[in-house]
Design an enzyme around this catalytic site. Structure first.
Site: not given
Ligand code: ADP
Ligand code: MG
Length: 404
Positions: A37, A202, A360, A384
């Site tokens: 960033r 999620k 992120g 976000g």
């Molecule tokens: P971003 O920040 O890129 O939008 P998210 O915040 O939605 O991504 O998700 C990132 C997290 O999802 C990571 O910390 C990763 O460990 C977790 N994750 C990915 N696959 C799984 C899984 N099968 N079970 C639990 N957590 C998971």
């Molecule tokens: Mg995230």
């Protein structure tokens, strides 16, 4: 209407320009672990310096409680910015207090000053509009013009993002312009085939994006923690994997809608199942429809997509002309469960067309796995904000810059 650009502010030589950046970098023991960033903020600052403006950089870092908190100081970020700009960068130990006022007053043409963390002031994120406006007014005291370039915060109605821009002539910086250019290409007439890869933790975080993109894409590839809610929605048991039971019905609705529209929702055929959530846990590859048939039974945890799925996703990605990826495919932070994310990232680097990484943790994942930013078409600095844009929401920090 489109964004007002820096040009619209007229000649800036000798003018005090407050630049709202997003320098919210991850820190470990005061050391920046990913300076993406800070690097992304450089083009706008360089442009203003070249015009002889007096550049006053403001940003938040972390979530301090509206009061000074040393562990969220922007001092290390100011130092890193100086290295990247290859020039001396001043730092004020407060945001709108006496140190900031003195240093702003002493600023010469083409010089750069970073003010301390915006969120050390309760007005920045206050829910009360009058409080935000009051704080924005204090910042405006330092500004002849305002450039908004913190793409990661444009979905927030915060003093430095929304109110400040209305108190002085304001325009979007180069980062915001570049981010929007790419996001626009993902929503308006994307080149086809268009695949969206979703993962992360999620489903509930990403429902809005699924709903908005479903009518626009050719394929939706589902990995990460959310895949288990999809598997459950198709009648499979998922052991102790992440599952949002309250979203099963919504997900079933998406599966039906996708079938009607002829959109492929591609679900994993195999997953990596572990005995526990740790880097040294026993783990095996299981078919997606028999996760509970492993030695770990119903206590097995699905922590990554399996190799067969990763290959199938990679083929689909490489065969697309436009790819948007948000959310790691597995728990990439633990080495044994990073393979799916690595294979998908690799495939994105081979897309003959536009490949975009948003989010992120996704951006952190590709960098942690050793990929370079320029191997992708674009890595969004705002998780976000990019998701809300793709959900079709109006973003307040863009509306004040003329965007509609
Ligand atoms: P971003 O920040 O890129 O939008 P998210 O915040 O939605 O991504 O998700 C990132 C997290 O999802 C990571 O910390 C990763 O460990 C977790 N994750 C990915 N696959 C799984 C899984 N099968 N079970 C639990 N957590 C998971
Ligand atoms: Mg995230």
């Amino acid at each position: 209407m489109t964004l007002r650009t820096i040009d619209s502010l007229g000649p800036l030589a000798g003018k005090r320009v407050v630049v709202r950046c997003d320098l919210n970098v991850p820190l470990r023991d005061g050391v920046i672990t990913d300076d993406g960033r800070v690097r992304a903020s450089v083009p706008t600052i360089t442009t203003l310096v070249a015009q002889g403006a007096r550049v006053i950089v403001v940003s938040h870092l972390g979530r301090p409680d509206g009061a000074p908190d040393a562990k969220y100081s922007l001092a290390p970020v100011a130092a890193r910015l100086g290295e990247l700009l290859d020039r001396s960068v001043g730092f004020a130990t407060d945001t709108v207090g006496s140190d900031a006022a003195a240093k702003v007053a002493a600023l010469g043409d083409g010089e750069v000053l970073v003010l301390e963390n915006l969120r050390f002031n309760a007005g920045e994120t206050s829910k009360n509009e009058a409080e935000r406006t009051a704080f924005a007014g204090e910042l405006a005291e330092f500004a002849d013009a305002v450039v908004s370039d913190g793409f990661g915060v444009v979905h927030r109605k915060q003093a430095s993002v929304y109110e400040l821009e209305q108190l002085r002539p304001s325009a979007a910086g180069l980062l915001i312009a570049a981010e929007l250019d790419v996001l626009d290409r993902l929503t308006e007439n994307p080149e086809r085939p268009y695949a969206v890869v979703l993962g992360g933790s999620k489903v509930s975080d990403k429902l809005g994006v699924i709903a908005h993109l479903l009518p626009r894409v050719d394929a939706l590839l589902i990995g990460g923690g959310m895949l288990f809610t999809f598997l459950a929605a198709t009648g499979h048991k998922v052991g102790s994997s992440l599952l949002e039971s309250d979203q099963i019905e919504t997900v079933q609705g998406y599966l039906t809608e996708a079938a009607e529209r002829g959109v492929d929702i591609v679900l994993p055929t195999d997953v990596v199942v572990a005995a526990s959530f740790s880097a040294d846990a026993d783990h095996v590859v299981a078919a997606a429809d028999s996760i509970e048939a492993t030695p770990f039974g119903a206590s097995g945890l699905g922590l990554d997509i399996g190799p067969e799925t990763a290959t199938a996703f990679a083929d689909r990605i490489r065969g697309s002309k436009t790819v948007f990826w948000n959310g790691p495919m597995g728990v990439f932070e633990l080495a044994p469960f990073a393979a799916g994310t690595r294979v998908v990232a690799e495939a994105l680097t081979e897309v003959d067309g536009l490949s975009v990484v948003g989010g992120g943790d996704s951006a952190a994942a590709v960098r942690q796995l050793g990929f370079e930013d320029d191997q992708f078409g674009h890595i969004s600095t705002g998780g976000g904000a990019s998701l809300e844009f793709l959900e079709g929401k109006k973003l307040p920090g863009l509306e004040v810059l003329g965007w509609q």
